[in-house]
Design a protein around this motif. Sequence first.
Motif, mmCIF file in Angstrom:
data_model
loop_
_atom_site.group_PDB
_atom_site.id
_atom_site.type_symbol
_atom_site.label_atom_id
_atom_site.label_comp_id
_atom_site.label_asym_id
_atom_site.label_seq_id
_atom_site.Cartn_x
_atom_site.Cartn_y
_atom_site.Cartn_z
ATOM 1 N N UNK A 99 0.821 -1.216 0.000
ATOM 2 C CA UNK A 99 0.000 0.000 0.000
ATOM 3 C C UNK A 99 0.847 1.255 0.000
ATOM 4 N N UNK A 100 2.167 1.061 0.056
ATOM 5 C CA UNK A 100 2.978 2.267 0.243
ATOM 6 C C UNK A 100 4.102 2.410 -0.762
ATOM 7 N N UNK A 101 3.989 1.787 -1.926
ATOM 8 C CA UNK A 101 5.111 1.875 -2.860
ATOM 9 C C UNK A 101 4.682 1.792 -4.319
ATOM 10 N N UNK A 102 5.285 2.671 -5.135
ATOM 11 C CA UNK A 102 5.226 2.506 -6.596
ATOM 12 C C UNK A 102 6.689 2.494 -7.038
ATOM 13 N N UNK A 103 7.094 1.459 -7.749
ATOM 14 C CA UNK A 103 8.481 1.414 -8.210
ATOM 15 C C UNK A 103 8.551 1.457 -9.721
ATOM 16 N N UNK A 104 9.525 2.204 -10.217
ATOM 17 C CA UNK A 104 9.746 2.315 -11.657
ATOM 18 C C UNK A 104 11.181 1.901 -11.953
ATOM 19 N N UNK A 105 11.384 1.252 -13.088
ATOM 20 C CA UNK A 105 12.754 0.972 -13.513
ATOM 21 C C UNK A 105 13.080 1.895 -14.686
ATOM 22 N N UNK A 106 14.223 2.565 -14.571
ATOM 23 C CA UNK A 106 14.631 3.504 -15.636
ATOM 24 C C UNK A 106 16.121 3.303 -15.921
ATOM 25 N N UNK A 107 16.601 3.710 -17.091
ATOM 26 C CA UNK A 107 18.050 3.673 -17.314
ATOM 27 C C UNK A 107 18.717 4.648 -16.343
ATOM 28 N N UNK A 108 19.847 4.259 -15.776
ATOM 29 C CA UNK A 108 20.493 5.094 -14.742
ATOM 30 C C UNK A 108 20.812 6.500 -15.240
ATOM 31 N N UNK A 109 21.011 6.644 -16.554
ATOM 32 C CA UNK A 109 21.335 7.974 -17.093
ATOM 33 C C UNK A 109 20.177 8.958 -16.882
ATOM 34 N N UNK A 110 18.972 8.441 -16.603
ATOM 35 C CA UNK A 110 17.809 9.321 -16.399
ATOM 36 C C UNK A 110 17.487 9.559 -14.920
ATOM 37 N N UNK A 111 18.353 9.080 -14.032
ATOM 38 C CA UNK A 111 18.021 9.167 -12.606
ATOM 39 C C UNK A 111 17.852 10.616 -12.115
#
Length: 439
Positions: free
Chosen positions: A413-425
């Motif tokens: 209930x307490x998390x949304x996770x996204x995976x992105x290329x590290x260059x976009x962090x």
Amino acid sequence: MRVMKFGGTSVGKPERMHQVSQLITRDDEPTIVVLSALSGTTNSLVEISNCLSSGDNEGATAKTEALEKHYQQFIIDLIKSPELLSKAQDVLKEHFEFLRITQRVSLSDALNKDILAQGELMSTKLFSLYLEQEKIEHALIPALEFMKLDINEEPDLVLIEEKIKVVLAHHPSKKLFITQGYICRNVKGEVDNLKRGGSDYTASLIAAAVKATVCEIWTDIDGMHNNDPRVVDKTVAIEQLSFDEAAELAYFGAKILHPTCIWPAQQENIPVKLLNTMQPTAAGTVIKKEAGSVGVKAVAAKDGIIAIKIKSSRMLLAYGFLRKIFEVFEKYKTPIDMITTSEVAVSVTIDTDEHLNEIIAELSNIASIEVERAQTIVSIVGNEIAKTDAILKKLFDAIEEVPVTMVSYGGSHHNISLLIPSTFKTKTLQLVNKGLFNL
Ligand code: ADP
Ligand code: ASP
Ligand code: MG
């Protein structure tokens, strides 16, 4: 009993040690003080050890000398009494002599851990001499006598509780105890550690072991902020977090806390406070059972993620396929952080390539595999996040220009996770700061 942990910057200068001595004696409450190594020391020890493992003994000697010089000046500034200064010099002699000896023998894994332990051993001994100078009654208790790992290389809380009681019982008249963070012994009896940043973990484990009233983590910032202050300009401290929210933020990259340090305190329902040594009156963050307010609270990012796409149109819908996949990761003791599934593929992420080759080899027997390195997990954490008005719309509007490669939502209930290329962090954290936090 109260536990107070002070990180590297909180003990990294003589005047900071003075501040710490005042904070730990602010009242009569019995207190166990956990200290890190002086800031920069563990990094130097890692470098020394790296030099040794690559055969660069000259480099190791030069780095050891530079570190020793820093400590020689440190004790001159810290200790004014000639008698105690001579004792401090003996402390440095003992530990730097040990480091020099390591440069004459072959490096093993056990010796490497011994090298890494020198920082906390020195900081606590020097702080104890400082307290002696200030006539502050205390006992220095060795973490290596009670901080134990089990056969799975995890802290053995039952044994820690048993051992620390014995150690404390040796000092019935004392109310103030000083000990080392980070270091411990493994089942073989060797010196080991709780991984980088592990002093927070030590504090939480001790708090759980002695059923402390509070576990205070004193650092160089006024609590958990809504975003990574090293990456984003405007961030604000969070007043209150639940144990689960704090654990997710720590695990997904908020460096202020060691990734797994929340569970011991949570198990005993002991509040954890994040406080600023340099600004002791600031409210900081309290972490406890209740989350406080509803809504999005913070975002954190964890680098060094590897995404593995496992594709098998024939097998995916067959039951037992996921089990086969998970068994491979289990066999190589590699935890999965994120997972998403579609009709024909399962994608998972891991944060270490230690056994990547073996894992790929075994998975290739049952599916085709694609690997993507240099990924970052961005985790948005809050209380009842799904109930937050149009949260997904707001989030994806904010990060429209970011190529998101995986999404995990609904697992808690307490998390949304996204995976992105590290260059976009950096860009992503900045955009989330604007879009979700209006900062
Ligand atoms: P210590 O040496 O006291 O253990 P650390 O350097 O491990 O301190 O942790 C404190 C640092 O964590 C802060 O100086 C800050 O730069 C960093 N940090 C990263 N993310 C956060 C966050 N969300 N909130 C607060 N600090 C954070
Ligand atoms: N000294 C160790 C490190 O730098 C442990 C800690 O500070 O928490 O990682
Ligand atoms: Mg730390």
